[in-house]
Design a protein around this motif. Structure first.
Motif, short mmCIF file in Angstrom:
data_model
loop_
_atom_site.label_atom_id
_atom_site.label_comp_id
_atom_site.label_asym_id
_atom_site.label_seq_id
_atom_site.Cartn_x
_atom_site.Cartn_y
_atom_site.Cartn_z
N ARG A 191 0.82 -1.21 0.00
CA ARG A 191 0.00 0.00 0.00
C ARG A 191 0.86 1.27 0.00
O ARG A 191 0.56 2.24 -0.70
N ALA A 192 1.91 1.27 0.81
CA ALA A 192 2.78 2.45 0.86
C ALA A 192 3.35 2.72 -0.53
O ALA A 192 3.36 3.87 -1.00
N SER B 114 0.77 4.00 -3.05
CA SER B 114 0.41 5.39 -2.77
C SER B 114 1.44 6.36 -3.36
O SER B 114 1.13 7.53 -3.59
N PHE C 124 -6.02 2.97 -3.90
CA PHE C 124 -4.87 3.85 -3.63
C PHE C 124 -4.16 4.22 -4.92
O PHE C 124 -3.65 5.33 -5.07
N LEU D 29 -5.92 7.10 -6.66
CA LEU D 29 -5.64 8.38 -5.99
C LEU D 29 -4.21 8.84 -6.29
O LEU D 29 -3.96 10.02 -6.57
N ASP E 274 -2.70 12.22 -8.50
CA ASP E 274 -2.00 13.23 -7.69
C ASP E 274 -0.53 12.84 -7.63
O ASP E 274 0.00 12.52 -6.55
N SER F 117 -0.98 6.86 4.16
CA SER F 117 -1.72 5.77 3.50
C SER F 117 -1.86 4.55 4.40
O SER F 117 -2.77 3.74 4.21
N ALA G 280 -6.44 13.73 1.50
CA ALA G 280 -7.15 12.80 0.61
C ALA G 280 -6.70 11.36 0.86
O ALA G 280 -7.52 10.44 0.93
N PHE G 281 -5.41 11.15 1.01
CA PHE G 281 -4.92 9.80 1.31
C PHE G 281 -5.39 9.36 2.70
O PHE G 281 -5.68 8.18 2.92
N LEU H 236 -8.95 8.03 2.53
CA LEU H 236 -8.99 6.69 1.95
C LEU H 236 -8.46 5.65 2.95
O LEU H 236 -9.02 4.56 3.12
#
Lengths: 264, 264, 264, 264
Positions: free
Chosen positions: A209-210, A213, A253, A256, A260, D213, D252-253, D256
């Protein structure tokens, strides 16, 4: 920016049926989440911690199984090679040749892989800085191959432990090659079980996940229906049953992150 | 307890004459100091940081040069191999086959080296703990070969830096195999010059002396008459002119260490 | 070049009698070996891993015990301080004020210690490079104090582990200040027992001998008649009964090292 | 799960006006993004790399400035303390007392902070494993204080470098205390400029986003209108002008992540 790719599968090809059964879970989960699916499995574990570790089904049976997966699911397939001689044969079947981390500085292997014209995914050695990978990629690129992936899989941090430095992802991205986060090998504890490597599979979704992101091109995750009885890498593989939810979460993720982008 | 062995020579075989000129300094210095001399040089640098680094003279010319050194000085000779195919050919000439650190977990290479019956010197990977080497040695020993050496050459410590953990020497010695300290590679700064590795040659005698004081079986030192213009590993090689005094000094510490063994 | 100094004693001052009983073994062993003896013990362990660890007898009782040792054996005594307020009081009794590793960057503590005029021994933080200690020593020296010692006690290496980098000894020696090797704290495993630190006392003589061979000014070793029941640092202290032989052995390596200084 | 908190401000209190001018940018940006704003600044830099570094305005002037910020913006304020004596005075003004990383094991300081009843934010030492922080928090909690924050700010990784291990965040969260990611100190290069610390401010948003995140309670970021001329920590502070966009992105992160919590 392309949506996330997932390179996933069992550590070893145990049989064609086994490979197909894993892909049968991953492929629809990726499709549902809008993630590109690439099937990964190894035909030979050439650098086990000890002789007692199971090596795998071998080149011929392994490639046959990968061909079956590719035919059945229409997905690209990836496998890792360990000698120059394997490059050509493997590239006859697979879409992506992977260079193992320990071998990422072996010039002849990189050149042989590059010459096949297949995509080449080089795992960063546990002993390398992220900026060192530019020169590694240059070896592959010198063959005229411009389809290169660079994968982070953790760096040595004391004994029997790796750490995943998130800075490595944007640093390697400066080369221009797509960057992959190998979330399950980065939580290995090399040699941590004496004659075998341990692992902390609970942290693989954390690292995945990190990285997602931060906008990586792809994530690499090994998975198995019963990791604790798998012939290799059990301690760090994610149970297959957890993969669909993880893929869906990572896709959110990714959307998003891609909307960005970080400018590093 | 045997007196100290010195494995030394230039990083690369540049020519037979060059190899002979280096051995001509080292052999008498070792004889004078009561140190066993083993000549070392590589015929191929198979894992340079970048493609720009010079690789070497190749297997055939390299083995010929090593044979000349062996004939001229009556000393054992050592070279490193990178593929299984090289094991048999190299063992026809050299006394000791060396497995490079990056390759120390490649099972097939270890087995091929072991099967030749030559002495096998395995360098500990920069990514391994000292206790992991027991399983590496077991791979070689499984071939029936019981002439194995284990070499410390530093462990990853942050980026582009190694550290030599002195505890690694007695830990590896618990395997029963003789332990060697590679004093010049342990002061490398891998990738520290961008497309090449840097080094801190001024600390090689520091690590060599510390290891010898702990009673190691041998020390590995690369040397060159003009390190700054050598084709590889210049930043960490010791100038040849300094070697005789260093050998004499190490021999004195070795005698004291062997007379007063540590019990760890 | 002065002969070796040994800074040794129990981790904690348990009582004046206990301190005297330890010094009674160390002082004659040092005298016999030609080693300068400095007694060390702490009156407060101010940074235990957890609240459950025993802290010590406190400043007043501790200084009284140290004064007794000094009077009985005529040796210099050393203790560590944790606050500016303790500097003046401690310097009224002890010859050497020690700055703990965690506090080695606390400017006011360094200045307060320096201003007493006592010798100041600063332990290098586990988080510092050896070259960073020049600026630490400069803080003490800015008070006009030119009696400074710098001590290596290991650097963080992954989690719960330290490594002793032998290069740190000559690097710190370039400052011109005498360098000490703390052989028992460098084998600590900080936090390695959960709520307490573990240790590998079997490697303390390894590090001590390696450092002495490099010509350090002194060695720091904690010792106890029954380490396994000591109130702190038991896992890394050396049994007192082993100290005389260790001191004699280190003295032999010191004589050889001082007769053959390394030029780094 | 609470929305993200941002602990932010300049490294040093340069003056009340300067502090107010920074808060005047951060407070509305946080409000717009739905992020809780906590103003941070130090009155004393007590552990500069060298004596040449500017220390700060001192306790009295510093607290006065913090009181002004608090009055003007109605936000909680945080400052770090270095001695027990400062705890009570600082807690008269600030909402959160911060324990610096180097001091995170100093029992008396932790107890003094805890006894004030203020929130206590303990930064994890660069020399500690994340699981070691449980015992650190226990020291504070032993005073009856149950408002504790634990902050990751990187761990030693070789010399002059830190690495932020993302696993540390969920590991520390297992204690039950809220976890903060200090994104600007984790990109410090301690001692990397010789007599001062360097930094890689371009990676602070990378680490902040990765941590957010993963669902951390808060992020800690130092910022300055002109980092390159700031009296301390310039190389790692984020330019103030970039903060509003960064805050919005992190929010925003955070939304989520809080909607899809990881279960580790």
């Amino acid at each position: 920016r392309e949506p996330l790719a997932l390179i996933a599968g069992p550590c070893q090809i145990e049989s064609a049926d086994h490979a197909l059964s894993i892909a049968a879970v991953l492929a629809p989960a990726c499709a549902a989440a809008g993630v590109q699916f690439i099937f990964k499995a190894s035909f030979d574990k050439a650098n086990r911690s000890s002789l007692k570790g199971r090596r795998g089904v071998g080149l011929e049976a392994g490639l046959a199984a990968l061909a079956e997966v590719k035919a059945a699911f229409g997905c690209p397939v990836l496998t890792d090679i360990h000698t120059e001689a394997q490059a050509e044969a493997a590239a006859g079947v697979v879409d992506i040749l992977q260079i193992p981390a320990f071998l990422c500085r072996q010039t002849d292997l990189l050149l042989a892989a590059g010459r096949t014209g297949a995509v080449v995914n080089v795992k960063k050695g546990q002993f390398l800085a992220p900026w060192d990978m530019e020169h590694v990629a240059d070896k592959v690129a010198s063959t005229g191959n411009d389809r290169i992936l660079l994968t982070e899989r953790g760096v040595s941090f004391g004994y029997n432990t790796l750490v995943a430095d998130m800075r490595a992802l944007p640093i390697m991205a400066r080369t221009g090659w797509p960057v992959i986060m190998d979330a399950t090998h980065a939580v290995q504890q090399p040699g941590g079980l004496g004659g075998a490597s341990g692992g902390q599979r609970e942290f693989a979704p954390v690292l995945a996940r990190a990285a997602v992101s931060l906008g990586v091109a792809g994530v690499f995750i090994e998975t198995h229906e019963a990791p604790d009885t798998a012939p290799s890498d059990g301690p760090n593989m994610i149970p297959l049953a957890q993969m669909p939810a993880l893929i869906e979460s990572l896709a959110a993720f990714d959307r998003l992150a891609k909307a960005d982008p970080l400018h590093v």
